[in-house]
Design a protein around this motif. Sequence first.
Motif, PDB file in Angstrom:
ATOM      1  N   THR A 136       0.822  -1.213   0.000  1.00  0.00           N
ATOM      2  CA  THR A 136       0.000   0.000   0.000  1.00  0.00           C
ATOM      3  C   THR A 136       0.855   1.262   0.000  1.00  0.00           C
ATOM      4  O   THR A 136       0.478   2.264  -0.624  1.00  0.00           O
ATOM      5  CB  THR A 136      -0.998   0.014   1.181  1.00  0.00           C
ATOM      6  N   ALA A 137       2.003   1.239   0.667  1.00  0.00           N
ATOM      7  CA  ALA A 137       2.906   2.391   0.622  1.00  0.00           C
ATOM      8  C   ALA A 137       3.414   2.607  -0.797  1.00  0.00           C
ATOM      9  O   ALA A 137       3.473   3.744  -1.277  1.00  0.00           O
ATOM     10  CB  ALA A 137       4.075   2.192   1.585  1.00  0.00           C
ATOM     11  N   MET A 138       3.759   1.524  -1.480  1.00  0.00           N
ATOM     12  CA  MET A 138       4.226   1.646  -2.860  1.00  0.00           C
ATOM     13  C   MET A 138       3.113   2.197  -3.765  1.00  0.00           C
ATOM     14  O   MET A 138       3.363   3.045  -4.610  1.00  0.00           O
ATOM     15  CB  MET A 138       4.707   0.288  -3.386  1.00  0.00           C
ATOM     16  N   PHE A 139       1.875   1.719  -3.539  1.00  0.00           N
ATOM     17  CA  PHE A 139       0.742   2.225  -4.324  1.00  0.00           C
ATOM     18  C   PHE A 139       0.558   3.723  -4.146  1.00  0.00           C
ATOM     19  O   PHE A 139       0.097   4.408  -5.049  1.00  0.00           O
ATOM     20  CB  PHE A 139      -0.568   1.531  -3.926  1.00  0.00           C
ATOM     21  N   SER A 140       0.894   4.239  -2.983  1.00  0.00           N
ATOM     22  CA  SER A 140       0.760   5.675  -2.727  1.00  0.00           C
ATOM     23  C   SER A 140       1.909   6.467  -3.335  1.00  0.00           C
ATOM     24  O   SER A 140       1.698   7.537  -3.906  1.00  0.00           O
ATOM     25  CB  SER A 140       0.725   5.943  -1.223  1.00  0.00           C
ATOM     26  N   VAL A 196      12.122   1.423  -9.867  1.00  0.00           N
ATOM     27  CA  VAL A 196      11.674   0.043  -9.653  1.00  0.00           C
ATOM     28  C   VAL A 196      12.682  -0.973 -10.180  1.00  0.00           C
ATOM     29  O   VAL A 196      13.230  -1.762  -9.417  1.00  0.00           O
ATOM     30  CB  VAL A 196      10.289  -0.205 -10.305  1.00  0.00           C
ATOM     31  N   ILE A 197      12.938  -0.958 -11.461  1.00  0.00           N
ATOM     32  CA  ILE A 197      13.724  -2.014 -12.109  1.00  0.00           C
ATOM     33  C   ILE A 197      15.125  -2.108 -11.521  1.00  0.00           C
ATOM     34  O   ILE A 197      15.579  -3.192 -11.135  1.00  0.00           O
ATOM     35  CB  ILE A 197      13.784  -1.804 -13.629  1.00  0.00           C
ATOM     36  N   ASP A 198      15.826  -0.984 -11.436  1.00  0.00           N
ATOM     37  CA  ASP A 198      17.209  -1.001 -10.944  1.00  0.00           C
ATOM     38  C   ASP A 198      17.316  -1.275  -9.442  1.00  0.00           C
ATOM     39  O   ASP A 198      18.402  -1.586  -8.946  1.00  0.00           O
ATOM     40  CB  ASP A 198      17.921   0.316 -11.276  1.00  0.00           C
ATOM     41  N   ALA A 199      16.197  -1.177  -8.722  1.00  0.00           N
ATOM     42  CA  ALA A 199      16.216  -1.464  -7.284  1.00  0.00           C
ATOM     43  C   ALA A 199      16.167  -2.963  -7.003  1.00  0.00           C
ATOM     44  O   ALA A 199      16.358  -3.380  -5.861  1.00  0.00           O
ATOM     45  CB  ALA A 199      15.031  -0.773  -6.606  1.00  0.00           C
ATOM     46  N   LEU A 200      15.920  -3.764  -8.044  1.00  0.00           N
ATOM     47  CA  LEU A 200      15.707  -5.194  -7.860  1.00  0.00           C
ATOM     48  C   LEU A 200      16.755  -6.027  -8.583  1.00  0.00           C
ATOM     49  O   LEU A 200      17.273  -5.624  -9.627  1.00  0.00           O
ATOM     50  CB  LEU A 200      14.312  -5.580  -8.385  1.00  0.00           C
ATOM     51  N   THR A 201      17.039  -7.185  -8.026  1.00  0.00           N
ATOM     52  CA  THR A 201      17.923  -8.145  -8.693  1.00  0.00           C
ATOM     53  C   THR A 201      17.118  -8.864  -9.771  1.00  0.00           C
ATOM     54  O   THR A 201      15.870  -8.815  -9.769  1.00  0.00           O
ATOM     55  CB  THR A 201      18.441  -9.196  -7.688  1.00  0.00           C
ATOM     56  N   PRO A 202      17.791  -9.557 -10.699  1.00  0.00           N
ATOM     57  CA  PRO A 202      17.036 -10.342 -11.693  1.00  0.00           C
ATOM     58  C   PRO A 202      16.074 -11.344 -11.049  1.00  0.00           C
ATOM     59  O   PRO A 202      14.942 -11.511 -11.533  1.00  0.00           O
ATOM     60  CB  PRO A 202      18.132 -11.035 -12.502  1.00  0.00           C
ATOM     61  N   ASP A 203      16.488 -11.994  -9.969  1.00  0.00           N
ATOM     62  CA  ASP A 203      15.583 -12.937  -9.284  1.00  0.00           C
ATOM     63  C   ASP A 203      14.375 -12.211  -8.688  1.00  0.00           C
ATOM     64  O   ASP A 203      13.255 -12.724  -8.720  1.00  0.00           O
ATOM     65  CB  ASP A 203      16.328 -13.701  -8.187  1.00  0.00           C
ATOM     66  N   GLN A 204      14.605 -11.013  -8.145  1.00  0.00           N
ATOM     67  CA  GLN A 204      13.489 -10.236  -7.595  1.00  0.00           C
ATOM     68  C   GLN A 204      12.545  -9.781  -8.707  1.00  0.00           C
ATOM     69  O   GLN A 204      11.330  -9.741  -8.507  1.00  0.00           O
ATOM     70  CB  GLN A 204      14.013  -9.041  -6.808  1.00  0.00           C
ATOM     71  N   LEU A 205      13.096  -9.426  -9.878  1.00  0.00           N
ATOM     72  CA  LEU A 205      12.243  -9.057 -11.014  1.00  0.00           C
ATOM     73  C   LEU A 205      11.369 -10.234 -11.434  1.00  0.00           C
ATOM     74  O   LEU A 205      10.183 -10.068 -11.712  1.00  0.00           O
ATOM     75  CB  LEU A 205      13.087  -8.568 -12.193  1.00  0.00           C
ATOM     76  N   ASP A 206      11.964 -11.435 -11.478  1.00  0.00           N
ATOM     77  CA  ASP A 206      11.171 -12.626 -11.801  1.00  0.00           C
ATOM     78  C   ASP A 206      10.072 -12.831 -10.758  1.00  0.00           C
ATOM     79  O   ASP A 206       8.921 -13.137 -11.106  1.00  0.00           O
ATOM     80  CB  ASP A 206      12.058 -13.871 -11.872  1.00  0.00           C
ATOM     81  N   ALA A 207      10.424 -12.645  -9.493  1.00  0.00           N
ATOM     82  CA  ALA A 207       9.438 -12.799  -8.417  1.00  0.00           C
ATOM     83  C   ALA A 207       8.346 -11.737  -8.542  1.00  0.00           C
ATOM     84  O   ALA A 207       7.158 -12.036  -8.363  1.00  0.00           O
ATOM     85  CB  ALA A 207      10.118 -12.716  -7.051  1.00  0.00           C
ATOM     86  N   LEU A 208       8.736 -10.505  -8.858  1.00  0.00           N
ATOM     87  CA  LEU A 208       7.753  -9.436  -9.022  1.00  0.00           C
ATOM     88  C   LEU A 208       6.793  -9.760 -10.169  1.00  0.00           C
ATOM     89  O   LEU A 208       5.579  -9.557 -10.055  1.00  0.00           O
ATOM     90  CB  LEU A 208       8.451  -8.090  -9.261  1.00  0.00           C
ATOM     91  N   THR A 209       7.323 -10.267 -11.268  1.00  0.00           N
ATOM     92  CA  THR A 209       6.483 -10.660 -12.400  1.00  0.00           C
ATOM     93  C   THR A 209       5.486 -11.740 -11.969  1.00  0.00           C
ATOM     94  O   THR A 209       4.296 -11.676 -12.303  1.00  0.00           O
ATOM     95  CB  THR A 209       7.352 -11.170 -13.564  1.00  0.00           C
ATOM     96  N   GLU A 210       5.960 -12.717 -11.226  1.00  0.00           N
ATOM     97  CA  GLU A 210       5.092 -13.793 -10.749  1.00  0.00           C
ATOM     98  C   GLU A 210       4.046 -13.255  -9.772  1.00  0.00           C
ATOM     99  O   GLU A 210       2.863 -13.591  -9.857  1.00  0.00           O
ATOM    100  CB  GLU A 210       5.938 -14.876 -10.079  1.00  0.00           C
ATOM    101  N   ILE A 211       4.476 -12.405  -8.857  1.00  0.00           N
ATOM    102  CA  ILE A 211       3.573 -11.843  -7.848  1.00  0.00           C
ATOM    103  C   ILE A 211       2.496 -10.976  -8.495  1.00  0.00           C
ATOM    104  O   ILE A 211       1.302 -11.133  -8.217  1.00  0.00           O
ATOM    105  CB  ILE A 211       4.371 -11.035  -6.803  1.00  0.00           C
ATOM    106  N   THR A 212       2.917 -10.059  -9.361  1.00  0.00           N
ATOM    107  CA  THR A 212       1.921  -9.176  -9.992  1.00  0.00           C
ATOM    108  C   THR A 212       0.985  -9.975 -10.892  1.00  0.00           C
ATOM    109  O   THR A 212      -0.208  -9.679 -10.957  1.00  0.00           O
ATOM    110  CB  THR A 212       2.589  -8.026 -10.770  1.00  0.00           C
ATOM    111  N   GLY A 213       1.506 -10.985 -11.557  1.00  0.00           N
ATOM    112  CA  GLY A 213       0.647 -11.838 -12.391  1.00  0.00           C
ATOM    113  C   GLY A 213      -0.424 -12.534 -11.575  1.00  0.00           C
ATOM    114  O   GLY A 213      -1.591 -12.605 -11.976  1.00  0.00           O
ATOM    115  N   ALA A 214      -0.039 -13.055 -10.402  1.00  0.00           N
ATOM    116  CA  ALA A 214      -1.004 -13.733  -9.529  1.00  0.00           C
ATOM    117  C   ALA A 214      -2.068 -12.760  -9.022  1.00  0.00           C
ATOM    118  O   ALA A 214      -3.264 -13.085  -8.990  1.00  0.00           O
ATOM    119  CB  ALA A 214      -0.274 -14.390  -8.359  1.00  0.00           C
ATOM    120  N   ILE A 215      -1.638 -11.555  -8.640  1.00  0.00           N
ATOM    121  CA  ILE A 215      -2.596 -10.567  -8.126  1.00  0.00           C
ATOM    122  C   ILE A 215      -3.512 -10.091  -9.243  1.00  0.00           C
ATOM    123  O   ILE A 215      -4.731  -9.970  -9.059  1.00  0.00           O
ATOM    124  CB  ILE A 215      -1.861  -9.399  -7.435  1.00  0.00           C
TER     125      ILE A 215
END
Length: 163
Positions: free
Chosen positions: A13-17, A120-139
């Motif tokens: 929710t903080a990120m959404f804001s 966003v992108i540069d704050a994350l590792t490649p593994d975190q980007l993959d996880a973010l893709t999976e997480i956002t896809g599920a949501i």
Amino acid sequence: MNDQESQAWLGLTAMFSLLPSALDRQLQRDSGLTHFEFVVLSTLQLSPEPTLRMTAIAQATDATLPRLSHVCGRLEKRGLVVRSPCAEDRRATNVGLTSDGRRELIRAVPGHIATARRLVIDALTPDQLDALTEITGAIIARLADEPGNPPQAYRAEGSLTQP
């Protein structure tokens, strides 16, 4: 919620804001567009058709017709879109991207991508980007099943590249 769930939810929710405001500030500063105006122009640019009905744009952007009408009015005054009556349904309005609108969008994309990369992108590792893709896809899949949500809004597919 347990502590883990609470921390995840509060972070989300903080990120959404914070993220939408940062994107708006960058686009306003660099191109005079709001993030929503950028999304509307992008929707028109990516459409295979030269014009779209207002209802299709509203559905694709999850906007109300009054909000979209107001935004399209502002964009039309700036010469970035043109509105016209729909030939098939006189009650409907079509919106098309003008050549000035296309140029303005093309000018806005590099700064927008740079901001997305920096925040966003540069704050994350490649593994975190993959996880973010999976997480956002599920949501997004869960949200698509919610009553009242348009089925094609906010599809997380395709590619965002600089022109």
